[in-house]
Scaffold this motif. Structure first.
Motif, short mmCIF file in Angstrom:
data_model
loop_
_atom_site.label_atom_id
_atom_site.label_comp_id
_atom_site.label_asym_id
_atom_site.label_seq_id
_atom_site.Cartn_x
_atom_site.Cartn_y
_atom_site.Cartn_z
N LEU A 1 0.93 -1.29 -0.07
CA LEU A 1 0.03 -0.12 -0.07
C LEU A 1 1.01 1.23 -0.09
N ASP A 2 0.42 2.28 -0.61
CA ASP A 2 1.16 3.65 -0.61
C ASP A 2 0.66 4.57 0.58
N SER A 3 1.06 5.52 0.94
CA SER A 3 1.08 6.33 2.13
C SER A 3 -0.45 6.98 2.22
N ASP A 4 -1.26 6.67 1.10
CA ASP A 4 -2.62 7.08 1.38
C ASP A 4 -3.47 5.64 1.71
N GLY A 5 -2.77 4.58 1.77
CA GLY A 5 -3.63 3.42 2.00
C GLY A 5 -4.04 2.65 1.02
N HIS A 6 -3.41 3.03 -0.17
CA HIS A 6 -4.29 2.49 -1.34
C HIS A 6 -3.23 1.50 -1.82
N PRO A 7 -3.53 0.13 -2.09
CA PRO A 7 -2.81 -0.77 -2.91
C PRO A 7 -2.14 -0.41 -4.13
N PHE A 8 -0.98 -0.82 -4.50
CA PHE A 8 -0.45 -0.23 -5.75
C PHE A 8 0.61 -1.65 -6.40
N LEU A 9 0.39 -2.47 -5.55
CA LEU A 9 1.33 -3.65 -6.15
C LEU A 9 1.20 -4.96 -5.33
N ASP A 10 0.76 -6.07 -6.02
CA ASP A 10 0.71 -7.37 -5.28
C ASP A 10 1.99 -8.14 -5.64
N LEU A 11 3.04 -8.56 -4.30
CA LEU A 11 3.70 -9.30 -4.73
C LEU A 11 3.80 -10.67 -4.43
N ILE A 12 4.06 -11.43 -5.30
CA ILE A 12 4.12 -12.85 -5.23
C ILE A 12 5.47 -13.44 -4.86
N SER A 13 5.72 -13.85 -3.75
CA SER A 13 7.12 -14.47 -3.47
C SER A 13 6.87 -15.87 -2.99
N LEU A 14 8.15 -16.66 -2.85
CA LEU A 14 8.25 -17.87 -2.45
C LEU A 14 7.97 -17.96 -0.70
N ALA A 15 7.11 -19.00 -0.31
CA ALA A 15 6.62 -19.07 0.99
C ALA A 15 7.60 -18.62 1.85
N ASP A 16 9.17 -19.02 1.78
CA ASP A 16 9.94 -19.07 2.94
C ASP A 16 10.88 -18.01 3.06
N GLU A 17 10.54 -16.93 1.86
CA GLU A 17 11.18 -15.64 2.00
C GLU A 17 10.45 -14.88 3.19
N PRO A 18 11.55 -13.89 3.49
CA PRO A 18 11.09 -12.69 4.41
C PRO A 18 9.93 -11.89 3.95
N ALA A 19 9.18 -11.42 4.52
CA ALA A 19 8.02 -10.50 4.17
C ALA A 19 8.68 -9.38 3.84
N PRO A 20 8.08 -8.45 2.91
CA PRO A 20 8.65 -7.14 2.71
C PRO A 20 8.24 -6.26 3.82
N GLU A 21 8.91 -5.21 4.00
CA GLU A 21 8.64 -4.40 5.19
C GLU A 21 8.27 -3.04 5.02
N ALA A 22 7.68 -2.48 5.56
CA ALA A 22 6.99 -1.18 5.35
C ALA A 22 8.33 -0.17 5.34
N GLY A 23 8.28 0.66 4.62
CA GLY A 23 9.31 1.79 4.46
C GLY A 23 10.73 1.13 3.96
N VAL A 24 10.88 0.00 3.59
CA VAL A 24 12.12 -0.53 3.08
C VAL A 24 11.86 -0.92 1.68
N SER A 25 12.73 -0.53 0.76
CA SER A 25 12.75 -0.41 -0.68
C SER A 25 12.82 -1.85 -1.00
N LEU A 26 12.37 -2.37 -1.93
CA LEU A 26 12.51 -3.88 -2.24
C LEU A 26 12.45 -4.04 -4.07
N GLN A 27 13.32 -4.93 -4.54
CA GLN A 27 13.40 -4.86 -6.01
C GLN A 27 12.38 -6.23 -6.28
N CYS A 28 11.87 -6.27 -7.48
CA CYS A 28 10.89 -7.40 -7.83
C CYS A 28 10.82 -7.08 -9.16
N HIS A 29 10.26 -8.21 -9.81
CA HIS A 29 9.74 -8.16 -11.37
C HIS A 29 8.51 -8.30 -11.89
#
Lengths: 553, 553
Positions: free
Chosen positions: A433-461
């Motif tokens: 979600l963005d800072s207004d609480g609106h969703p902007f991206l759904d991330l599909i990852s492998l189950a054993d990966e750490p979850a993305p964290e708020a405020g931390v940049s992440l790379q994805c495809h």
């Protein structure tokens, strides 16, 4: 809403849906289960995912629905002696008899489900349901789960689009029972269109089972069943709060004369049968008078009859409700009807005529609802049937159920048609979600990966264009799916229809408008984690290098 | 077919359909029933007719279906205490409490039904069902009867068109459960597509309930669940009629080498997992080997694996069944597959490869089936799902239920839209046949007119163009409808699915080809008797002269 009410609905629902029998599936599920069993693979831990490849109606989103039905089905899953005997008669005669004992003992006590909540806004390719358990059992569930999710999600999404087309103010009534695929299709439609945003249904059983407000007054056959005022009985009505019955027919005749004079209408063209029908209905329901006024001719008869009867009701202290238009140009007619209501209200000083409602229903589609929002009209309530429940623009949602892991090893279908490939491995799905609480991206990852964290940049495809690497920083991260079924038991209470509706409307509300445009919506971004992306690359490269292949002998 | 079998089906059917609850209807049926009751009109004898205004799919005919479901619904019609309590909670609070006692005692013991037999070829505007009985009761049945007839007739007609498109030889399998409107939609689709001309279904429950042959072998997930030959177990197979198990993996590897050599294929591109899946399935079902061969690549892997396993099976005395193609250009692939079968049969002297069948399934529509009949292909069996069960081209049939008589007096809806007018009066419907036994005209007359006689000329009016008077001499006359329900009881045994199917196919067979053309069919003539035509003229003239109208005061 009180918990007890919610439980009551759930119990009623259960009585309908627990009937979904385990034989309601494709035969090949059983032949495959046998082959797994014969090879001793039936208990291998396996994971399937349910998803659809395209948002329906060329739209930018879908609503996920059908979860409760799936859970009730799983909870009571077992094959009776008769089921097994039938299977014995249709499976090949060389099937090992011990397999049938195995089938007789099957249940879903080793099955787990992780799911997006009922009513959530979801997007193509995001796995909404993860089913894990013994390979043969979770394979056997495929067709039935697809059947329960496909139409529910489709019609729920269709309803959401109709709601978007109609705007938030206008009230929408679902009335598609007669055009649905039989009784259950009709019931499913009533339930999920309410969750998708409809206010009411005409389907009485849906009202009883799911607590949906029901609506409806009269049909043309009621009007045509009358031919003369002699059929009206009783011919009197007691004024509200009064005691002495008044001769309603004389009163109405008087008002009809006044109305014709006011509007310059010919009383000679008024249908006596139509007036009789309205009178008779008004006697029965003086506080709920809402007749259909187009059985013959709106301007020359139906509207005049309505005004005459409604003015008489007002005189006796009652409040008529309004009219229904069911044919012709609804916009134009509604403007004319409203104009007449205003004129009567002013001329006869009847304030009740200010609050009359106009219901429109005439094979309304998403498009005609959208046009309604643009044209001049006075329609307060819209009844929608055929196009809503049959989803004319796209009558099926292509949900699929794909194997993604066996014995802890990822599985992927590598089709020559890249659109038919699958995403391997057991996964986690996050909504950023963005800072207004609106969703902007759904991330599909492998189950054993750490979850993305708020405020931390992440790379994805990007899933659409895998070569594009994205860098995003979510203001907030939500886990899209949760465990809803484990060891044969529900792990969360089933959500009642009103809760699911509220959830769906909230979920839709938070979605940015650009993805909700009915025509040419902006695509919502679905992305793969770097590790999932690498896994896919490895498997695909493995394919081209031939490392996953064999040389005979 | 033995009576006992037929009875068994009927009992199974009954257990499903008798569950259609009387609240599965529109609320306005109850509000209208109340208004009739309040006016003391609820027991007036009334006649409703069920018909549709246009043949579906822009075609020249329809099949009528859903009758059994209607009859079972009527037979068990009654409102429980809970039903009535629910109605009390949703009807206006000023509803007379005595009405609820009336509802509690309702049943269909005074209702009679005259109907066209299940599976009959019918045409637009011909009333297929006549429902007579007390006004309030027959009004209450409207929505449910429409719901039961609409989709059943639509999907049955759709199946008949698919059958016409496919030609009589090719076998058709219905496999639409996962795309239908929920469980009941799927079950209804399986049943009525079989009556319409499909040979088999993948739906196990439909097989059990209705005696439809069921078919199905394996899906892609079975193939993708294997990755190596180590997963095959047992790895041996006992030859047919033999005793000592043979090492099947070595045998198949040998055959794979031979096949690759024969076809000049690279064995390095064969998927080990696919070969393992086929081997494992063959061990489970050596006499029912029919794998899906397009999970990866038909030419480079699937077909080679099939040939290797099938040749090994033949060597051990078994007869493999064939292959399924589920993606891509089915025609082209089927020709290639057949060519390879021939080559193997000749080269390895394996006669069993001459009788292998090829199943095709890839979102088949009426159009793609028709194209199949024109293009070179070798497809023996076609599996059809989505387009069949959702009736994509026209997902609803507009059946309507109209009042035609009250207290012995004809009723007619005179709409401004002439297409929405109805035909007044209780009627008889005759089908006139020519000297070859082919139907050429359906005559709608008033119930009390004498029936037309074979060999006697009669004058009537075309329904399409009422001014055209027709003079026809039938070689044979049949009465289209018969009494099927009287005094709350079935007057004829319910026909089982196989009988209805046979009846439908016979009815279709006798219809001249010009009306069965899928594109631009010739319109079948529906005509009105001179007396019915006069009655309509009288009522319509009455309308324009105003004799049926009133002057207020």
């Amino acid at each position: 809403m009180a918990t007890s009410e919610s439980e009551a609905w759930t119990a009623a629902e259960r009585s309908v849906r627990e009937r979904v029998p385990p034989l309601l599936t494709d035969l090949y599920q059983f032949t495959m289960a046998y082959a797994y069993w014969r090879a001793g693979r039936h208990n291998e831990p396996a994971v399937f995912e349910l998803f659809f490849r395209n948002n329906p109606f060329a739209g930018g989103f879908s609503l996920f629905a059908g979860l409760n039905d799936c859970l009730l089905f799983l909870k009571s899953y077992h094959l009776s002696d008769q089921d097994v005997e039938y299977l014995r008669s249709v499976l090949p005669s060389d099937t090992d008899p011990a397999f049938f004992s195995y089938l007789r003992g099957l249940d879903c006590s080793s099955v787990s489900i992780r799911s997006v909540p009922e009513g959530t806004v979801v997007f193509a390719m995001v796995p909404v349901l993860e089913v894990s358990g013994p390979l043969a059992v979770v394979q056997l569930l495929e067709t039935t789960l697809l059947c329960l999710v496909n139409y529910a999600s489709l019609v729920c999404s269709n309803a959401a689009r109709f709601r978007l087309a109609a705007g938030p103010r206008r009230r929408l009534v679902e009335m598609g029972l007669r055009r649905a695929q039989g009784p259950d299709g009709g019931l499913t439609a009533s339930r999920y269109t309410h969750i998708g945003g409809f206010d009411m249904t005409s389907n009485v059983l849906a009202g009883r089972l799911f607590g949906i407000p029901v609506a409806g007054t009269m049909a043309h056959s009621y009007v045509t069943s009358f031919s003369s005022l002699e059929e009206v009985w009783p011919q009197t009505l007691v004024p509200l709060g009064g005691r002495d019955p008044v001769d309603l027919i004389s009163l109405v005749k008087g008002w009809l004369g006044n109305v014709c004079q006011l509007l310059g209408a010919e009383s000679g063209r008024v249908r006596e049968g139509e007036l009789a029908a309205f009178l008779s209905y008004a006697v029965a329901y003086p506080n709920n008078f809402l007749p259909v006024i187009d059985s013959y001719n709106v301007s020359c008869s139906g509207l005049l009859c309505f005004c005459a009867v409604a003015l008489a009701l007002c005189e006796l202290g009652y409040q008529p409700v309004g009219v229904r238009l069911d044919s012709g140009d609804l916009c134009r007619q509604s403007v004319e009807v409203r104009h007449v209501f205003q004129k009567c209200s002013n001329h006869f000083s009847v304030p009740g005529f200010q609050s009359l409602i106009i219901v429109g229903s005439n094979s309304m589609s998403e498009q005609s609802l959208a046009e309604l929002s643009k044209k001049d009209n006075e329609i307060d309530v819209v009844g929608v049937g055929t196009h809503l429940v049959t989803c004319t623009r796209q009558p099926s949602l292509g949900c699929v159920y794909k194997l993604v892991e066996v014995r802890g090893r990822p599985r992927m279908k590598l089709s020559e048609d890249p659109d038919k490939s699958t995403l391997p491995g057991r996964k986690a799905v996050y909504r950023l979600l963005d800072s207004d609480g609106h969703p902007f991206l759904d991330l599909i990852s492998l189950a054993d990966e750490p979850a993305p964290e708020a405020g931390v940049s992440l790379q994805c495809h990007s899933l659409e264009q895998a070569q594009i690497e994205l860098s995003v920083t979510p203001a907030q991260v939500t886990t899209l799916r949760m465990e809803v079924f484990s060891c044969g038991q529900l792990t969360l209470p089933l959500s009642g229809v009103p809760q699911s509706r509220a959830y769906a409307q909230m979920s839709l509300q938070s979605l940015p408008a650009c993805h909700k445009r009915l025509q040419g919506p902006e695509a919502y971004t679905v992305a793969l984690s770097k590790r999932l992306h690498s896994l896919i690359s490895d498997i695909t490269r493995g394919n081209s290098k031939g490392s996953n292949f064999m040389l005979p002998n």
